[in-house]
Structure formats: structure tokens, C-alpha cells
Design an enzyme around this catalytic site. Sequence first.
Site, PDB file in Angstrom:
ATOM      1  N   TYR A   1      21.513  66.271  12.782  1.00  0.00           N
ATOM      2  CA  TYR A   1      20.861  67.169  13.490  1.00  0.00           C
ATOM      3  C   TYR A   1      20.578  67.361  14.828  1.00  0.00           C
ATOM      4  CZ  TYR A   1      19.266  66.431   8.451  1.00  0.00           C
ATOM      5  OH  TYR A   1      19.074  67.074   7.785  1.00  0.00           O
TER       6      TYR A   1
ATOM      7  N   HIS B   1      24.369  60.133   4.388  1.00  0.00           N
ATOM      8  CA  HIS B   1      24.359  61.352   4.157  1.00  0.00           C
ATOM      9  C   HIS B   1      25.118  62.120   3.434  1.00  0.00           C
ATOM     10  CE1 HIS B   1      22.174  64.787   7.295  1.00  0.00           C
ATOM     11  NE2 HIS B   1      22.615  65.197   6.697  1.00  0.00           N
TER      12      HIS B   1
END
Length: 323
Positions: free
Chosen positions: A77, A137
Site C-alpha cells: 500500500y 500477501h
Amino acid sequence: SFFRTRCFHKTMEIPSITLNDGSRHPQIGFGTYKVGIIPPSAAGAGGVASGTGADTSLIVQQALSLGYRCLDCAQFYMNEKLVGDGIAASGVPRNELYVISKVWSDKIYEGPAAVREQFNRSLADLRVGYFDLYLLHWPVPGHHTQCWSILEQLKTEGLVRSIGVSNYTVEDYLELEAVATVRPAVNQIEVNPFLYRKRTISFFQSKGVAIQAYRPLRNGTEMANPVLQRIATRHNRTVAQVLGRWCVQKGFIYLPKSEKLERIKENLDVLSFQLDDEEVSTLDGLTTEQSLAAHRASYLKGVVRDTPLQASSTGVRTEFTLD
């Protein structure tokens, strides 16, 4: 059990889920993806990062002031330092927070040492002392299983309380299960009525792995859906609240995201009404073959994104449990 939070000079209770390691996870969290910064390899970004992150700290402070206590963060992010600024400025005690981070595919591809280094960097950026939950992830083919042992070590060292995965298929999990000493506590996947993969979800639940739902609001693309609008009108709620309520009622961990204060507030307000069995059943039936096909394409692209495997797709499984 509940996470009790102070907001607007009153107390609200957010239900929690007990994970397979005995720890408690708030059932509602605030997603920080694209809050202030859009990563270069995000869908539609065209390979160029955008956004200054000028508002990230304030948005995080607003979410915490409204009563959110779980923050879903990630290396990918590109805003963890700014989120950390918001946490620090909020004045919310660390023991009231549940902070999640995830290591991205580039580091998983590089291997265990790179994963540990990234863990330390994220922890330093967010300045929270330890993580409540840390995830791989993506199940990067040929690389994710050997990185799991580092997460197990970090848990043993007390730097993270729970460890888990994200974007794992049934087959990815079985591959990991063969080498894991510690079971993943969660699998964070897209879940909403338009991508409700019953067989996959049932499998993970049978393994004692909690489901965290990202894109629970379907990225806002179904707000005009007549089925959702009818249910929303019946309850005097918004479509977003119906989607959020469905997620919570199904027992998933609900991780909405927004940069707009009113939406952040609206997304949290899903605990004071209930969908009836018929409404839940109707929502359960909205997943189409087209959305499953789009998910398949997304997985095949995502599992190698930002790694050298993008060029060849070497080792990427093409057959997996889709629904």
C-alpha cells in the site's frame, strides 16, 4: 466477546472472532489500501504511483475516532509510515488496537531473509511495537512455502501474535500445510455476494482458518443493483450497509475502506440491524460464472505480480478450486 472502543464520548462494542491460536480479532476493520497513495502496480494505475498521502494520517485518525480499532495495512500500500503518523496522532492506546500488515510478492520471491527485513521495516514505519497479525500477501509459486517459517519464527519471538495468508486457494493452502508447523490463523480473500466462493470458504472454515473479506463492498460497483436496493430500502439502510451486514452476519471479518468521512462512518454502522434468512439466501445467490471467471484471471495475474515470474508464469497453477 467484544472489542470495546471509545468514540464520540460514548462506548461502542465491535464483536470479535476467536482465531485458531486463541487470540481475538475484531470483526470489523478499516482497510488502508489506496488511502492517500495508489501503488504503481494497482489495477488501472498504469505502472505509476499516484497521490501524495497528504490526507492519510487524518483519515486514519478519523477512522479511529469513529470507533474502528482494527487497521489493515500492507507493504504494497506504500503508506505505512503515514498510517503510523495517524495512529500516533490519534492517542488511542496500543492495547486497544489490532494492527495487521502483509509482505508483498517481491519480497516473498526474494526469500525468507527479505521477508524478515520487510517485516522489520513495516514495524518501524507503523511504530506499533508488534503486529497483531502478519500475512503473506500472495502464494508466490515456488517461493511462499519457504517464507512461512520466517512468520513462524517472528511469532515465536513475540513480534507478531498471529500469522496468516492472503489470496490463497485450497490448493495453495494444502501446499503450505505440508510444511507448516503453525496453522495460518486467517486467509484474506475477496468476499462479497458477487464473489461468494462457498466451496473455498467452507474448506478454510473446516481447517479452522478465519476468513477476512477484502472488497466487501465490491469496490462500489453494485450500488445501483436493484436486489440490493430493495433490501436496503426495506431496512432503511444504504446498499453499502447491506453488504457489510451480510459479511458480518456470515461470520467473516469485514474490512471496508474509504477516504470519505461519511462513508467511513456509514460502513461501520452495520451492527444495529439484521437481515432475515430469505434476504441472506438471496444475497448468497448473486455470484455468477462471469464473476468466477474474472476472479480466476485476477488470481493468475496477481500471484506473479511484481516478480520475475510475470514474464513466464513458471510454476503457476492453472487448475484450482474456483468456487
